[in-house]
Design a protein around this motif. Structure first.
Motif, PDB file in Angstrom:
ATOM      1  N   HIS A 125      60.345  13.013  10.298  1.00  0.00           N
ATOM      2  CA  HIS A 125      61.799  13.095  10.485  1.00  0.00           C
ATOM      3  C   HIS A 125      62.483  13.716   9.271  1.00  0.00           C
ATOM      4  O   HIS A 125      63.423  14.506   9.417  1.00  0.00           O
ATOM      5  N   GLU A 126      62.031  13.343   8.092  1.00  0.00           N
ATOM      6  CA  GLU A 126      62.645  13.890   6.879  1.00  0.00           C
ATOM      7  C   GLU A 126      62.473  15.406   6.816  1.00  0.00           C
ATOM      8  O   GLU A 126      63.381  16.131   6.411  1.00  0.00           O
ATOM      9  N   ARG A 127      61.328  15.888   7.206  1.00  0.00           N
ATOM     10  CA  ARG A 127      61.086  17.339   7.187  1.00  0.00           C
ATOM     11  C   ARG A 127      61.977  18.074   8.175  1.00  0.00           C
ATOM     12  O   ARG A 127      62.329  19.234   7.954  1.00  0.00           O
ATOM     13  N   GLN A 128      62.338  17.408   9.248  1.00  0.00           N
ATOM     14  CA  GLN A 128      63.207  18.039  10.238  1.00  0.00           C
ATOM     15  C   GLN A 128      64.615  18.250   9.697  1.00  0.00           C
ATOM     16  O   GLN A 128      65.355  19.103  10.194  1.00  0.00           O
ATOM     17  N   GLY A 129      65.001  17.483   8.708  1.00  0.00           N
ATOM     18  CA  GLY A 129      66.371  17.585   8.189  1.00  0.00           C
ATOM     19  C   GLY A 129      67.385  17.296   9.276  1.00  0.00           C
ATOM     20  O   GLY A 129      68.480  17.870   9.307  1.00  0.00           O
ATOM     21  N   THR A 130      67.035  16.401  10.162  1.00  0.00           N
ATOM     22  CA  THR A 130      67.840  16.150  11.351  1.00  0.00           C
ATOM     23  C   THR A 130      69.066  15.293  11.076  1.00  0.00           C
ATOM     24  O   THR A 130      69.085  14.490  10.137  1.00  0.00           O
ATOM     25  N   ALA A 131      70.085  15.479  11.914  1.00  0.00           N
ATOM     26  CA  ALA A 131      71.262  14.611  11.865  1.00  0.00           C
ATOM     27  C   ALA A 131      71.041  13.355  12.696  1.00  0.00           C
ATOM     28  O   ALA A 131      71.857  12.431  12.668  1.00  0.00           O
ATOM     29  N   ILE A 132      69.944  13.315  13.445  1.00  0.00           N
ATOM     30  CA  ILE A 132      69.609  12.131  14.235  1.00  0.00           C
ATOM     31  C   ILE A 132      69.240  11.004  13.274  1.00  0.00           C
ATOM     32  O   ILE A 132      68.398  11.191  12.387  1.00  0.00           O
ATOM     33  N   PRO A 133      69.835   9.818  13.432  1.00  0.00           N
ATOM     34  CA  PRO A 133      69.531   8.734  12.490  1.00  0.00           C
ATOM     35  C   PRO A 133      68.120   8.175  12.696  1.00  0.00           C
ATOM     36  O   PRO A 133      67.642   8.077  13.822  1.00  0.00           O
ATOM     37  N   PHE A 134      67.461   7.832  11.606  1.00  0.00           N
ATOM     38  CA  PHE A 134      66.142   7.217  11.681  1.00  0.00           C
ATOM     39  C   PHE A 134      65.962   6.290  10.486  1.00  0.00           C
ATOM     40  O   PHE A 134      66.597   6.450   9.445  1.00  0.00           O
ATOM     41  N   ASP A 153      71.650  13.770  22.723  1.00  0.00           N
ATOM     42  CA  ASP A 153      70.859  14.436  21.683  1.00  0.00           C
ATOM     43  C   ASP A 153      69.880  13.456  21.044  1.00  0.00           C
ATOM     44  O   ASP A 153      68.726  13.809  20.767  1.00  0.00           O
ATOM     45  N   PHE A 154      70.355  12.252  20.790  1.00  0.00           N
ATOM     46  CA  PHE A 154      69.478  11.245  20.197  1.00  0.00           C
ATOM     47  C   PHE A 154      68.272  11.000  21.087  1.00  0.00           C
ATOM     48  O   PHE A 154      67.126  11.001  20.624  1.00  0.00           O
ATOM     49  N   MET A 155      68.513  10.792  22.364  1.00  0.00           N
ATOM     50  CA  MET A 155      67.417  10.498  23.281  1.00  0.00           C
ATOM     51  C   MET A 155      66.469  11.697  23.402  1.00  0.00           C
ATOM     52  O   MET A 155      65.241  11.522  23.431  1.00  0.00           O
ATOM     53  N   ASP A 156      67.011  12.907  23.459  1.00  0.00           N
ATOM     54  CA  ASP A 156      66.164  14.099  23.519  1.00  0.00           C
ATOM     55  C   ASP A 156      65.245  14.166  22.307  1.00  0.00           C
ATOM     56  O   ASP A 156      64.034  14.408  22.430  1.00  0.00           O
ATOM     57  N   TYR A 157      65.827  13.959  21.135  1.00  0.00           N
ATOM     58  CA  TYR A 157      65.050  14.039  19.895  1.00  0.00           C
ATOM     59  C   TYR A 157      64.003  12.932  19.846  1.00  0.00           C
ATOM     60  O   TYR A 157      62.843  13.168  19.485  1.00  0.00           O
ATOM     61  N   GLN A 158      64.386  11.726  20.203  1.00  0.00           N
ATOM     62  CA  GLN A 158      63.449  10.608  20.165  1.00  0.00           C
ATOM     63  C   GLN A 158      62.301  10.816  21.152  1.00  0.00           C
ATOM     64  O   GLN A 158      61.133  10.570  20.830  1.00  0.00           O
ATOM     65  N   ILE A 159      62.609  11.286  22.352  1.00  0.00           N
ATOM     66  CA  ILE A 159      61.564  11.552  23.346  1.00  0.00           C
ATOM     67  C   ILE A 159      60.571  12.575  22.819  1.00  0.00           C
ATOM     68  O   ILE A 159      59.346  12.400  22.917  1.00  0.00           O
ATOM     69  N   MET A 160      61.080  13.668  22.256  1.00  0.00           N
ATOM     70  CA  MET A 160      60.193  14.739  21.797  1.00  0.00           C
ATOM     71  C   MET A 160      59.355  14.304  20.599  1.00  0.00           C
ATOM     72  O   MET A 160      58.152  14.594  20.547  1.00  0.00           O
ATOM     73  N   THR A 161      59.952  13.628  19.640  1.00  0.00           N
ATOM     74  CA  THR A 161      59.172  13.205  18.476  1.00  0.00           C
ATOM     75  C   THR A 161      58.198  12.092  18.841  1.00  0.00           C
ATOM     76  O   THR A 161      57.086  12.041  18.294  1.00  0.00           O
ATOM     77  N   ASP A 162      58.578  11.222  19.766  1.00  0.00           N
ATOM     78  CA  ASP A 162      57.619  10.224  20.251  1.00  0.00           C
ATOM     79  C   ASP A 162      56.426  10.905  20.905  1.00  0.00           C
ATOM     80  O   ASP A 162      55.274  10.472  20.746  1.00  0.00           O
ATOM     81  N   PHE A 163      56.695  11.975  21.645  1.00  0.00           N
ATOM     82  CA  PHE A 163      55.601  12.721  22.285  1.00  0.00           C
ATOM     83  C   PHE A 163      54.681  13.327  21.229  1.00  0.00           C
ATOM     84  O   PHE A 163      53.457  13.232  21.329  1.00  0.00           O
ATOM     85  N   ILE A 164      55.268  13.937  20.217  1.00  0.00           N
ATOM     86  CA  ILE A 164      54.478  14.616  19.182  1.00  0.00           C
ATOM     87  C   ILE A 164      53.573  13.637  18.447  1.00  0.00           C
ATOM     88  O   ILE A 164      52.396  13.921  18.203  1.00  0.00           O
ATOM     89  N   ILE A 165      54.101  12.475  18.085  1.00  0.00           N
ATOM     90  CA  ILE A 165      53.297  11.497  17.335  1.00  0.00           C
ATOM     91  C   ILE A 165      52.550  10.543  18.261  1.00  0.00           C
ATOM     92  O   ILE A 165      51.890   9.619  17.800  1.00  0.00           O
ATOM     93  N   ASN A 166      52.682  10.757  19.563  1.00  0.00           N
ATOM     94  CA  ASN A 166      51.962   9.948  20.552  1.00  0.00           C
ATOM     95  C   ASN A 166      52.370   8.472  20.487  1.00  0.00           C
ATOM     96  O   ASN A 166      51.535   7.566  20.585  1.00  0.00           O
ATOM     97  N   ASN A 167      53.665   8.227  20.333  1.00  0.00           N
ATOM     98  CA  ASN A 167      54.166   6.852  20.360  1.00  0.00           C
ATOM     99  C   ASN A 167      54.207   6.377  21.811  1.00  0.00           C
ATOM    100  O   ASN A 167      54.986   6.890  22.618  1.00  0.00           O
ATOM    101  N   THR A 168      53.400   5.399  22.127  1.00  0.00           N
ATOM    102  CA  THR A 168      53.281   4.924  23.508  1.00  0.00           C
ATOM    103  C   THR A 168      54.085   3.653  23.766  1.00  0.00           C
ATOM    104  O   THR A 168      53.994   3.082  24.853  1.00  0.00           O
TER     105      THR A 168
END
Length: 373
Positions: A155-164, A231-246
């Protein structure tokens, strides 16, 4: 049987009757002021469910260290207090204020961990300026804690405005993102004036229309409360997919609320990503695209391909800023994960990157199509 006021800070939400031996709520009568859980809609059935979910899991309850029969009775003994919101129960015959009992009060005699959910061992450290959650991972080489630090780095590398939420470990070198411990820590994201409302409570606050999916219902309720979470949900869905959060179930994401006005503020930051990066695999077999897409997940849907279809803005994640497989292998090896397992993690992660790249290019991710290949 004991009678209590259900309180939100110093506002009475209603009256409940509780059996102190079993910890079960026998009766609840809300006073209709909109202060009750479930966005003010709680009835006896909802309150019982809320109380059950509020207590720590039985797997983490140690009867020998308390004089209570179970986790719900232990919760009642500690007035149902939580770090993440300002609800509590007050005996009707006792004159108490929220300032008297709140967990951040250094004189509070109550246990801050009685309402701390999840299966991993964890506790609140209240000696810090900001309450600090300490999680312990004693299985899978401690990978669940390591995964939290990896997700933070992503998340830090993304420099995202989405809170984490940012996780660290006691032995982390923050400049190199190394992790050698089975313990991870993060600051609380709630304060006395800001509290967490789970997606479960949001969803259960209204009845679902037959034609409406739970996902669309969540978005709709948030919008009706003047917050935009797309936007939050879109970002969370995609990053969960990438890291395989089940394990993105309805208790480990939600929204924030102003405790004075009771108005929703926005999405709560992304947290609890430990059940990811193939943590519970045996570490010997590399997945195929088919076996990855066959995984069962928790949340709105049982498969990743279905939840991906809900994403509207595929560009919220910058694929060029994602860690590459060789970095992943090095990260997990340096964290103490055996070399063989680290190699398999990185290879499986590489498959997820390939699938995500195709998804961003507009290709439908489909188990059916992969099986046909």
């Amino acid at each position: 049987m004991l009678q209590y006021f259900l309180m939100h800070k110093d506002q009475e939400c209603g009256i409940l009757i509780l059996d102190e031996q079993s910890g079960k709520i026998i009766k609840y009568q809300g006073n209709g002021n909109g202060m009750s859980p479930y966005l003010g809609t709680a009835n006896i059935e909802k309150i019982r469910k809320w109380w059950e979910l509020r207590a720590i899991p039985n797997s983490r309850f140690n009867k020998q260290t308390t004089d209570c029969n179970n986790a719900k009775a232990f919760l009642a003994k500690n007035l149902g207090l939580s770090i993440t919101d300002t609800y509590w129960i007050k005996p009707v015959e006792v004159n108490l204020s929220f300032d008297d009992v709140k967990l951040t009060n250094s004189k509070s005699p109550f246990d801050p961990n009685v309402s701390l959910g999840g299966q991993m061992n964890k506790h609140w450290d209240l000696t810090q300026k900001i309450p600090t959650l300490v999680k312990e991972s004693n299985s899978y080489f401690g990978q669940q804690c390591i995964n939290e630090v990896f997700a933070t780095m992503l998340h830090e590398r993304q420099g995202t405005a989405i809170p984490f939420v940012r996780y660290t470990t006691s032995s982390v070198d923050s400049t190199q993102c190394k992790c050698f411990s089975q313990e991870c820590k993060c600051n609380a994201f709630t304060f006395e004036h800001i509290e967490f409302v789970s997606a479960h409570e949001v969803l259960e606050s209204q009845k679902t229309r037959n034609e409406q999916s739970l996902y669309d219902k969540f978005i709709s309720i948030c919008e009706s409360n003047n917050i935009d979470v797309r936007d939050f949900m879109d970002y969370q869905i995609m990053t969960d997919f990438i890291i395989n959060n089940t394990d993105r179930h309805f208790l480990n994401f939600g929204v924030l609320r102003d405790t004075s006005t009771m108005k929703l503020i926005g999405p709560a930051p992304i947290f609890d990503s430990g059940n990811s990066m193939f943590f519970n695999d045996d570490g010997k077999v590399v997945h195929t695209r088919v076996s990855i897409l066959k995984q069962q997940i928790s949340g709105f849907y049982k498969t990743e391909e279905k939840i991906l279809k809900k994403v509207k803005n595929q560009n919220l994640v910058n694929a060029n800023l994602l860690p590459i497989p060789s970095e992943v292998k090095e990260f997990y090896s340096n964290a103490g994960i055996p070399e063989e397992k680290s190699s398999v993690i990185s290879k499986n992660y590489e498959i997820k990157l390939q699938l995500f790249s195709e998804f961003q290019k507009g290709k439908t991710i489909s188990l059916y199509n992969e099986r046909r290949k």
